[in-house]
Design a protein around this motif. Sequence first.
Motif, PDB file in Angstrom:
ATOM      1  N   PRO A 116     -64.917 -14.515  17.202  1.00  0.00           N
ATOM      2  CA  PRO A 116     -63.469 -14.796  17.227  1.00  0.00           C
ATOM      3  C   PRO A 116     -62.748 -15.637  17.771  1.00  0.00           C
ATOM      4  CG  PRO A 116     -63.917 -12.196  16.856  1.00  0.00           C
ATOM      5  CD  PRO A 116     -65.333 -12.967  17.758  1.00  0.00           C
ATOM      6  N   ARG A 117     -63.364 -16.106  19.437  1.00  0.00           N
ATOM      7  CA  ARG A 117     -62.780 -16.723  19.964  1.00  0.00           C
ATOM      8  C   ARG A 117     -63.283 -18.241  19.872  1.00  0.00           C
ATOM      9  NH1 ARG A 117     -58.967 -18.561  23.062  1.00  0.00           N
ATOM     10  NH2 ARG A 117     -60.007 -20.201  24.514  1.00  0.00           N
ATOM     11  N   ILE A 118     -64.191 -18.565  19.507  1.00  0.00           N
ATOM     12  CA  ILE A 118     -64.266 -20.006  18.449  1.00  0.00           C
ATOM     13  C   ILE A 118     -63.277 -20.198  17.378  1.00  0.00           C
ATOM     14  CG2 ILE A 118     -66.077 -20.891  17.563  1.00  0.00           C
ATOM     15  CD1 ILE A 118     -66.542 -20.800  20.451  1.00  0.00           C
ATOM     16  N   SER A 119     -62.968 -18.640  16.734  1.00  0.00           N
ATOM     17  CA  SER A 119     -61.887 -18.962  15.663  1.00  0.00           C
ATOM     18  C   SER A 119     -60.700 -19.826  16.456  1.00  0.00           C
ATOM     19  CB  SER A 119     -62.018 -18.282  14.662  1.00  0.00           C
ATOM     20  OG  SER A 119     -63.195 -17.961  14.540  1.00  0.00           O
TER      21      SER A 119
ATOM     22  N   GLY B 128     -70.466 -18.844  14.104  1.00  0.00           N
ATOM     23  CA  GLY B 128     -71.274 -17.719  14.850  1.00  0.00           C
ATOM     24  C   GLY B 128     -72.397 -18.788  15.895  1.00  0.00           C
ATOM     25  N   GLN B 129     -73.003 -19.542  15.533  1.00  0.00           N
ATOM     26  CA  GLN B 129     -73.911 -20.534  16.006  1.00  0.00           C
ATOM     27  C   GLN B 129     -72.666 -21.614  17.529  1.00  0.00           C
ATOM     28  OE1 GLN B 129     -74.988 -22.944  12.532  1.00  0.00           O
ATOM     29  NE2 GLN B 129     -77.316 -22.065  12.744  1.00  0.00           N
ATOM     30  N   ILE B 130     -72.140 -21.626  17.200  1.00  0.00           N
ATOM     31  CA  ILE B 130     -71.490 -22.519  18.131  1.00  0.00           C
ATOM     32  C   ILE B 130     -71.055 -21.314  19.006  1.00  0.00           C
ATOM     33  CG2 ILE B 130     -69.042 -23.134  18.726  1.00  0.00           C
ATOM     34  CD1 ILE B 130     -68.638 -24.114  15.704  1.00  0.00           C
ATOM     35  N   ALA B 131     -70.479 -19.920  18.822  1.00  0.00           N
ATOM     36  CA  ALA B 131     -70.322 -19.327  20.264  1.00  0.00           C
ATOM     37  C   ALA B 131     -71.475 -19.486  20.660  1.00  0.00           C
ATOM     38  CB  ALA B 131     -70.085 -17.484  18.671  1.00  0.00           C
ATOM     39  N   GLY B 132     -72.803 -18.580  20.037  1.00  0.00           N
ATOM     40  CA  GLY B 132     -74.135 -18.287  20.722  1.00  0.00           C
ATOM     41  C   GLY B 132     -73.947 -19.886  21.959  1.00  0.00           C
ATOM     42  N   ILE B 133     -74.068 -20.969  21.329  1.00  0.00           N
ATOM     43  CA  ILE B 133     -74.261 -21.933  22.365  1.00  0.00           C
ATOM     44  C   ILE B 133     -72.712 -22.119  23.631  1.00  0.00           C
ATOM     45  CG2 ILE B 133     -73.569 -24.957  22.638  1.00  0.00           C
ATOM     46  CD1 ILE B 133     -74.310 -24.985  19.777  1.00  0.00           C
TER      47      ILE B 133
END
Length: 252
Positions: free
Chosen positions: A231-234, A220-225
Amino acid sequence: MQQTENLKDKTNEELLARYQETGELPVKQELVMRYLYIVKTIASQMRGVYAGSLQMEDIINEGVIAIMKGIDRYDPERDNKFETFISRRIRGMIIDLVRKNDWMPRDFRKQVRLMEETRIALGGDPADEEIAAAMGMDVKKFRKLQRMSVIMNVLSLDMLMDDEEEHQSLQLSSRDASSQPEKAFLRGESRQLLSEAVKSLKEKEQLVISLYYVEELNMGQIAGILGVSEPRISQIHSSAINKLKAYMSHYV
């Protein structure tokens, strides 16, 4: 008190050897306390596997039992390094607990393969809803499957590295003390190889791997950055891990 103090002065290897010789309960208890950090570390790493069905306290309690059984079953001649031996048992224990709680599908590998094939067939960067619909699967269930796929990829990569390190240790175990610098060199080579594998990834994949493993941020934190969905980060993470596994398997 004197016995406790004496135990504190012993190395893990000395305590393991002493327990196998004497079976003393205080020695076993001391070893459990020393190796408890492995349970806590793996429980944190695998939180995504059991979240929603088990609590970390459950995992740690079962992990203590796994360490106690592992100490009894450990064979230094066959299993080599205890840390590697017990880490695998704890990972397996967590996966077994998840299966017993009906969180992991029985046909997990088949579903993961179908998920990847569907993503490719749809082309581009399909949304989770599109892939789930094409698979005839509920979106919530699809995302659980996707998260499990990411975690299992990470575990596979970890075990691949463990296999290589243990193989090198077995090769060197029959040599004298002068071989220790070579052992250290080979471990350094493993890290260098993994570093090169990471550099072979796309820029965004490198960034996700760095943020996740070096900076220890969650999805979630990476997605925010990066300004994209979790899900895309996953997806990016899963793709990167698959590439790293393939790269390492080729050279290892």
